[in-house]
Structure formats: structure tokens, C-alpha cells
Design an enzyme around this catalytic site. Sequence first.
Site, PDB file in Angstrom:
ATOM      1  N   LYS A   1       0.818  -1.209   0.000  1.00 16.66           N
ATOM      2  CA  LYS A   1       0.000   0.000   0.000  1.00 16.66           C
ATOM      3  C   LYS A   1       0.860   1.270   0.000  1.00 16.66           C
ATOM      4  O   LYS A   1       0.444   2.309  -0.507  1.00 16.66           O
ATOM      5  CB  LYS A   1      -0.925   0.028   1.226  1.00 16.66           C
ATOM      6  CG  LYS A   1      -1.820  -1.197   1.415  1.00 16.66           C
ATOM      7  CD  LYS A   1      -2.894  -1.303   0.368  1.00 16.66           C
ATOM      8  CE  LYS A   1      -4.084  -2.179   0.742  1.00 16.66           C
ATOM      9  NZ  LYS A   1      -3.834  -3.602   0.923  1.00 16.66           N
TER      10      LYS A   1
HETATM   11  C1  LIG Z   1      -4.516  -4.730   0.602  1.00 15.50           C
HETATM   12  C2  LIG Z   1      -3.768  -6.010   0.596  1.00 15.50           C
HETATM   13  C3  LIG Z   1      -4.075  -7.041  -0.309  1.00 15.50           C
HETATM   14  C4  LIG Z   1      -5.233  -6.943  -1.269  1.00 15.50           C
HETATM   15  O1  LIG Z   1      -5.025  -5.984  -2.276  1.00 15.50           O
HETATM   16  P1  LIG Z   1      -6.265  -5.430  -3.144  1.00 15.50           P
HETATM   17  O2  LIG Z   1      -5.688  -4.325  -3.948  1.00 15.50           O
HETATM   18  O3  LIG Z   1      -7.269  -4.941  -2.141  1.00 15.50           O
HETATM   19  O4  LIG Z   1      -6.777  -6.556  -3.942  1.00 15.50           O
HETATM   20  C5  LIG Z   1      -3.262  -8.173  -0.326  1.00 15.50           C
HETATM   21  N1  LIG Z   1      -2.237  -8.308   0.546  1.00 15.50           N
HETATM   22  C6  LIG Z   1      -1.927  -7.336   1.445  1.00 15.50           C
HETATM   23  C7  LIG Z   1      -0.801  -7.561   2.381  1.00 15.50           C
HETATM   24  C8  LIG Z   1      -2.674  -6.162   1.491  1.00 15.50           C
HETATM   25  O5  LIG Z   1      -2.364  -5.210   2.375  1.00 15.50           O
END
Ligand SMILES: *Cc1c(COP(=O)(O)O)cnc(C)c1O
Length: 466
Positions: free
Chosen positions: A112
Site C-alpha cells: 500500500k
Molecule cells: C490490501 C492487501 C491485499 C489486497 O489488495 P487489493 O488491492 O485490495 O486486492 C493483499 N495483501 C496485502 C498484504 C494487502 O495489504
Amino acid sequence: MDYVSTRGSAPSLDFAGATLAGLASDGGLYVPRAWPSFTSAEIAAMAGLPYAELAQRIMQPFVGDSLTPEKLLELTTAAYGRFAHKAVTPLEQFDEQHWLLELFHGPTLAFKDVALQLLGLLFEEFLGRGTQNLTIVGATSGDTGSAAIDAVAGRAKVDIFMLHPKGRVSDVQRRQMTTVLAPNVHNIAIEGTFDDAQAMVKRMFNDAAMTSHFNIGAVNSINWARLMAQVVYYFAAGLQLGAPHRPVAFSVPTGNFGDVFAGYVAAKMGLPIAKLIVATNVNDILHRALSTGDYSQGTVTPTAAPSMDIQVSSNFERLLFDVGGRDGLALAAQMHGFEASKAMQLTNAQREGAASLFTSYRADTDDMSQAIRWAWENCAELIDPHTAIGLHAARVADLPRDVPIVTLATAHPAKFPDAVERATGQRPDLPARVGDLFDREERCVDLPGDYDAIAEYVAAHAVPRS
Ligand SMILES: *Cc1c(COP(=O)(O)O)cnc(C)c1O
């Protein structure tokens, strides 16, 4: 570049407008009016660029006139300068076919950060031009919250209200949010699931009593700018493995469908992608939708991969819009039906459009643990539970042996040490940059999972729009 809503009736906006708006006023999501694309020669010429420069080249067509190339490069250089690895998103080799794209070298240890470090700077840049204040309201299954809070803590003209499902995020995830004591940061633990929190956030964007006083902004992947920033690492990995001359497959641990949708955008822009593998845990609405056309909401089962404990995937709407012929009014009717009955069937056009690029697999707890063990025993790599779900899917996917498969490593293993230790006997250490997390003071309020209580709290603590 002009942005249109997936539901066909909100006004179109430029990049700066779409970044600040988050959700469109008709309840839809903003998407570019058309996909920009690069020729094979243009892609070949990107090989070897430093990450911040590659990011500027890939994103400039989406940004259009909202930022000059010089300004955009200044922002990408600042955003990616905070990463602990020079390559920003380094690629590791597992074996002849399997690769790992490490997306967790940012300040809060999950992918993120790649988008949110940039988004924080974009907010500051666009707000700095006027007198508006922004009230960010977000929902998090754990990782968006900490990354967004790190990106905007202490910045002028922005307040952030972050809702997380109480007791359903890991201790590391919670502390990464609640130990940030900047006065513009408001952590709220709600009774309920991530889907409940996300539904309340979406409702606030369409609540005139709130939007007339506050300029509500989004940091969830409903915000287009996040997905745009994630397109870059698909190119970075593809270029290292032979693009544009050789197609590459990606396996993506998926929840809200944002990360894997960025892969779809990379393909639309000309990156040769053999397959996008959507890896889900037992909360498998996307696996069911892609394999049988049945998009119906089950109940959320908490797992060791909490960032994927999701039963409504916001960004799936963007795919349905694009592969279904970009008919916003028809999609609005379909989505209203889903919101009322919690179930819908994909149309044939949507199913066929998705099937050409996407495939999907579902991993249960054993599959996840086995993948963590395999990576440790065969490659001496500790991987987190989300990444393990991606690796499981990559290893069972039926792809020709000469197609490299890149699994996206979405979180650092130390974010989820218990599951890693159960599978391998090894407890991953937190990197030094977050080392004193367990000694810091926490601040958070508890609220019931009730929209009016949340709206009242935000209204009492936010700064009006101007
Ligand atoms: C947010 C997240 C996901 C999922 O990603 P999306 O973009 O919501 O599909 C997978 N793994 C981790 C560690 C995340 O923080």
C-alpha cells in the site's frame, strides 16, 4: 486525461479533480476515458530507468496537464526516496519459473505504501493551490490504514479518519495506525467487518449532510491515483524479465481487486501479460465470479491473511465496466441490483472479457501454510500469509514452463509473525525502521458499527471544506 464514472452520470473530471474526489457522485468509480498505450519500442526504451523515472513515464499520460513532467518526477522521487531498497520493488528469483516481486520496502511494510506515499504528496500539491481542506475517510482491513496515515500525518489542510474492524487486524497493523499521534489523525475501531466499514465510507460520499460541509476524500483503492501508481511495478518487473519481447504472468493476492486491476491496466497500456492470476483466500467471491459468473456476497471468515478478508471487491466494478462495453447506465442498474440483493450474475460479455486475461484460485489455511513452508525450505525466504496465497496460486496455475510467473509479495513477513512462525518455526524480525512499535503510546476511539455514530464523530472533529 479526462476521467468518467463507471455509473455514467457523474460529471467527468481531470486528474486533479478525480484524485481529490475519490468516489464519483453517482456512486461509481472514476476511470480514464481511454487507455493510453506505449509502443513496443517505447517500452523497450524504459529498460534500466531508475524507479522514480519509470514511474513518471508510465503515469504522465494519466496525469495529463494536472502536473508538469518535472513536477511529477519531483513527487515520484520524493515518494520512492522513502523506500528502504534502492530498487524500490526488487525482484527475487525462487526457481526457473517463479519470481517474487517485493513490494514491502516502504515505511509501513506493505505494498500500500507504493501508492499512498505518492497520494499523500498529490493531495498536498493539489490542495496547496487553493483554499480547500480535505477530510479523508477510509476503511482498512489493516494495511491501507497505516500506509495512508504515514502518508498524510502532520500535513496541512488534511484530516484523516480511519475505520478498522475492531479485533480483526494484527497487533502490528493496529499499532502502526494507533501510535501515530499527529493531531490530524483519527483512528476509529468499529464493531463489525471490513465490508461494514467500507460500506459506511461509501455511504458518506453520498450523504449530502456531510458532503455539503466537508470535502470528503478517499485513500482506499476507489481512488484512481492509487491504482495508477501500482501500474508502475508491473512494468518494472516485466522489463526485468524480458518485456516487451517476452510475456510474463503475475499472481496477485487479491481482496479489493485494486492491485490486480493495475495489472490489467498495464496490459491495456501494451505490457505483454500472459495471465493475471487472482489469488483469494476462503473469502472467495472473486474466484466464484471469475470461474462461474456468480458474484454473490458470502459472510466474511476471518483468516491469517486479514487484508484479503473481503466479500465485496470495489474495483471489480472497474473491470466490469471496461470489459462490459463501458455502458455506465447499464452497469449502474446491475450494481444497484447487487447492492439490494447482495448477488448478481456477470453478463456473457463481462465473463468472456475477463476470461481472456484473468484466471483465479482459492487457497485455504493448509495451502497457505504449505506455501510459506515451501518458500522457506526451498528458497530460504520467509513470506507473509498474503504472499503465500499468491505463491500457492502461481504454483498450481497451469501455464507453459517458459512463461515466468511473478508473485506479488504484498506484505513483509514480520507484519504477520504468528502465521509465519506456525508454518516454519521461524519468527521474522521487524525491520529496524519500525523497531520500537511496541513501546509507543496508542490512541484510538471505539464506535459501534452504526453509520450515524460514525458520521457524527467525523462531523464533530473534521475541518469544514474551506
Ligand atoms: C490490501 C492487501 C491485499 C489486497 O489488495 P487489493 O488491492 O485490495 O486486492 C493483499 N495483501 C496485502 C498484504 C494487502 O495489504
